[in-house]
Design a protein around this motif. Structure first.
Motif, short mmCIF file in Angstrom:
data_model
loop_
_atom_site.label_atom_id
_atom_site.label_comp_id
_atom_site.label_asym_id
_atom_site.label_seq_id
_atom_site.Cartn_x
_atom_site.Cartn_y
_atom_site.Cartn_z
N ALA A 44 -36.75 2.11 29.17
CA ALA A 44 -36.60 0.72 29.58
C ALA A 44 -35.75 0.62 30.84
O ALA A 44 -36.03 -0.18 31.75
CB ALA A 44 -35.97 -0.08 28.45
N LEU A 45 -34.71 1.44 30.89
CA LEU A 45 -33.82 1.45 32.05
C LEU A 45 -34.58 1.85 33.31
O LEU A 45 -34.49 1.20 34.36
CB LEU A 45 -32.67 2.41 31.79
CG LEU A 45 -31.51 2.44 32.79
CD1 LEU A 45 -30.67 1.17 32.68
CD2 LEU A 45 -30.63 3.67 32.53
N ARG A 46 -35.35 2.90 33.20
CA ARG A 46 -36.11 3.40 34.35
C ARG A 46 -37.19 2.40 34.78
O ARG A 46 -37.38 2.16 35.97
CB ARG A 46 -36.74 4.74 34.00
CG ARG A 46 -37.53 5.36 35.14
CD ARG A 46 -37.99 6.75 34.79
NE ARG A 46 -38.77 6.74 33.54
CZ ARG A 46 -39.21 7.85 32.93
NH1 ARG A 46 -38.90 9.04 33.43
NH2 ARG A 46 -39.90 7.77 31.82
N LYS A 47 -37.86 1.80 33.82
CA LYS A 47 -38.91 0.84 34.13
C LYS A 47 -38.36 -0.37 34.87
O LYS A 47 -38.95 -0.84 35.85
CB LYS A 47 -39.59 0.39 32.83
CG LYS A 47 -40.71 -0.61 33.03
CD LYS A 47 -41.33 -0.98 31.70
CE LYS A 47 -42.43 -2.02 31.88
NZ LYS A 47 -43.04 -2.41 30.57
N HIS A 48 -37.19 -0.85 34.43
CA HIS A 48 -36.61 -2.03 35.07
C HIS A 48 -36.09 -1.69 36.47
O HIS A 48 -36.17 -2.51 37.38
CB HIS A 48 -35.48 -2.59 34.21
CG HIS A 48 -35.23 -4.05 34.43
ND1 HIS A 48 -36.10 -5.02 34.00
CD2 HIS A 48 -34.22 -4.70 35.08
CE1 HIS A 48 -35.64 -6.21 34.34
NE2 HIS A 48 -34.50 -6.04 35.01
N ALA A 49 -35.54 -0.48 36.64
CA ALA A 49 -35.07 -0.08 37.96
C ALA A 49 -36.23 -0.01 38.94
O ALA A 49 -36.11 -0.45 40.09
CB ALA A 49 -34.37 1.27 37.86
N ARG A 50 -37.37 0.52 38.48
CA ARG A 50 -38.54 0.57 39.35
C ARG A 50 -39.04 -0.83 39.68
O ARG A 50 -39.47 -1.10 40.81
CB ARG A 50 -39.66 1.37 38.66
CG ARG A 50 -39.39 2.87 38.59
CD ARG A 50 -40.49 3.58 37.83
NE ARG A 50 -40.28 5.03 37.83
CZ ARG A 50 -41.03 5.89 37.13
NH1 ARG A 50 -42.02 5.42 36.37
NH2 ARG A 50 -40.79 7.19 37.19
N HIS A 51 -39.01 -1.71 38.69
CA HIS A 51 -39.45 -3.09 38.93
C HIS A 51 -38.61 -3.77 39.99
O HIS A 51 -39.12 -4.51 40.84
CB HIS A 51 -39.39 -3.88 37.61
CG HIS A 51 -39.74 -5.32 37.78
ND1 HIS A 51 -41.04 -5.76 37.97
CD2 HIS A 51 -38.96 -6.44 37.78
CE1 HIS A 51 -41.05 -7.08 38.10
NE2 HIS A 51 -39.80 -7.51 37.98
N ARG A 52 -37.32 -3.49 39.98
CA ARG A 52 -36.41 -4.08 40.97
C ARG A 52 -36.36 -3.29 42.28
O ARG A 52 -35.71 -3.70 43.23
CB ARG A 52 -34.99 -4.17 40.38
CG ARG A 52 -34.84 -5.17 39.27
CD ARG A 52 -33.39 -5.51 39.07
NE ARG A 52 -33.21 -6.62 38.14
CZ ARG A 52 -32.07 -7.30 38.03
NH1 ARG A 52 -31.04 -6.98 38.81
NH2 ARG A 52 -31.96 -8.29 37.18
N ARG A 53 -37.00 -2.10 42.27
CA ARG A 53 -37.04 -1.24 43.45
C ARG A 53 -35.64 -0.83 43.91
O ARG A 53 -35.28 -0.93 45.08
CB ARG A 53 -37.79 -1.92 44.59
CG ARG A 53 -39.25 -2.15 44.29
CD ARG A 53 -39.98 -2.78 45.45
NE ARG A 53 -41.39 -2.96 45.12
CZ ARG A 53 -42.28 -3.51 45.95
NH1 ARG A 53 -41.90 -3.91 47.16
NH2 ARG A 53 -43.54 -3.65 45.58
#
Length: 240
Positions: free
Chosen positions: A208-217
């Motif tokens: 979840a942490l990685r997915k959200h970081a990618r979403h926020r770029r």
């Protein structure tokens, strides 16, 4: 650069020449044509200006010594060859009162003590610069012993340059390792925090942490630090 400037003064004194200069080329994998830059130190400011301007113009014995990896000895600055090969440099050097120059390369010993063959700067040991010795007319041509002494000074200067560049690279690498360690610590802290808060596995929290970081770029380490600092709404992360 202070060491190299001091070297030129001592070379001029010990070898009995009118002036000396050191051209130091940048630590670059390409050649001169690929945009390598150079800096110059000399026993006096006028000589430094001439050498630097000649290098930037692409016509100087020191530059040619770097390219070939070999010495350019016994240059007659009043001769036809110098006028044809380095017209601007020869003219400016004569105007400064010089009649001759000798150039020897700053050869860096390859790692492991093995000689590098076919380098960008010529066959032999990698070259990091060149030492130029200027004669004013009263000294006469340099003897073989003087040339050997000049090459010794040049090799010592090359060794000093190599050590300095190695130190600078080590400092950069240490900084990169420290940044990576700091980032990893923040990620582990954020994973543990989210896993405990959500009552889920560490792997699920990390996903979840990685997915959200990618979403926020944003970088994962930067995002993790924001999570640990309480700057991010973790409910939003969970929902995504």
């Amino acid at each position: 650069m202070d060491l190299l400037q001091d070297l030129t003064v001592r070379c001029a004194d010990l070898l009995g020449v009118s002036a000396a200069s050191v051209l130091l080329i940048s630590d670059h994998k390409g050649g001169v044509a690929a945009g390598v830059t150079g800096t110059v130190e000399a026993s006096d400011e006028r000589t430094r200006e001439i050498e630097l301007a000649a290098f930037l113009r692409g016509e100087s014995p020191s530059r040619d010594s770097c390219l070939s990896g070999t010495a350019v000895p016994h240059i007659d600055l009043h001769g036809a060859e110098a006028a044809a090969r380095w017209p601007w440099f020869a003219q400016e050097a004569r105007a400064a009162g010089f009649v001759a120059e000798c150039v020897v390369p700053l050869r860096q010993e390859p790692s492991g003590g093995e000689q590098a063959v076919g380098s960008e700067w010529g066959v032999g040991a990698p070259v990091v610069g060149a030492l130029g010795l200027f004669g004013g007319g009263g000294e006469g041509p340099l003897s073989e012993e003087q040339l050997a002494c000049a090459q010794m000074f040049a090799d010592l200067a090359a060794a000093a340059v190599a050590r300095q560049r190695s130190l600078e690279r080590s400092i950069v690498e240490c900084g990169q390792l420290q940044a990576a360690l700091t980032s990893r610590i923040a990620i582990e802290q954020a994973k543990g925090m989210l896993a405990e808060r959500w009552q889920c596995s560490v792997d699920e929290a990390f996903g979840a942490l990685r997915k959200h970081a990618r979403h926020r770029r944003v970088r994962l380490g930067d995002f993790a630090r924001q999570v640990v600092a309480g700057e991010i709404d973790t409910t939003e992360i969970r929902q995504r």
